[in-house]
Write an enzyme that holds these catalytic residues in place. Structure first.
Site, PDB file in Angstrom:
ATOM      1  N   GLY A  49      30.143  38.360  41.820  1.00  0.00           N
ATOM      2  CA  GLY A  49      28.933  37.554  41.917  1.00  0.00           C
ATOM      3  C   GLY A  49      29.205  36.073  42.047  1.00  0.00           C
ATOM      4  N   CYS A  50      30.464  35.706  42.077  1.00  0.00           N
ATOM      5  CA  CYS A  50      30.842  34.304  42.232  1.00  0.00           C
ATOM      6  C   CYS A  50      31.321  34.079  43.658  1.00  0.00           C
ATOM      7  CB  CYS A  50      31.957  33.938  41.258  1.00  0.00           C
ATOM      8  SG  CYS A  50      31.480  34.105  39.523  1.00  0.00           S
ATOM      9  N   ALA A  51      30.965  32.949  44.224  1.00  0.00           N
ATOM     10  CA  ALA A  51      31.387  32.623  45.585  1.00  0.00           C
ATOM     11  C   ALA A  51      32.893  32.387  45.632  1.00  0.00           C
ATOM     12  CB  ALA A  51      30.648  31.391  46.086  1.00  0.00           C
TER      13      ALA A  51
END
Length: 136
Positions: A49-51
């Site tokens: 969920g993190c870029a």
């Protein structure tokens, strides 16, 4: 309910009037952290969920929560440092009870992070809370 370390960051932010200075301060917090051991950068510690790439490695000692982390993005590494100041040293119940959104609003982070960074921050908080809750 914030820790003394987090309160220090809040005080620093109150002193820094310009958001760019605050942004630099967050980055400096991240640079001051010890790097996460390569052996701990595994799928189990990776936060989805993190870029950017993010790994969080939690430990619980004597009922107290601690975690270390790493990111390939400077600002995210700084956000990890901010979260460490918020959560490290708390009991598991305290970790679950922390209203991270309200605490981080005190820093004004929500208004100055991109949507992707905000999503990543939420994913990190969720991982921390879920880890603590699973140990209760």
């Amino acid at each position: 309910m914030a820790s003394a370390a987090f309160e220090e960051i809040v005080e620093d932010f109150e002193f820094l009037e310009d958001w760019e200075d605050r942004y630099r301060h967050v980055i400096e917090q991240g640079k001051a952290m010890e790097p996460l051991e390569e052996a701990l950068k595994v799928p189990a510690t990776k936060v989805d969920g993190c870029a950017s790439q993010v790994w969080l490695h939690p430990t619980i000692t004597d009922g107290r929560f601690h975690f270390d982390g790493e990111s390939d993005a400077l600002i995210v590494r700084g956000l990890i440092a901010v979260l460490r100041s918020l959560y490290n040293g708390l009991t598991l119940a305290e970790v679950v009870a922390v209203d991270a959104r309200a605490e981080l609003e005190r820093l004004g982070l929500n208004e100055h992070l991109s949507a992707q960074r905000s999503n990543g921050l939420r994913a990190m908080i969720e991982r921390i809370r879920d880890t603590a809750a699973a140990q209760l």
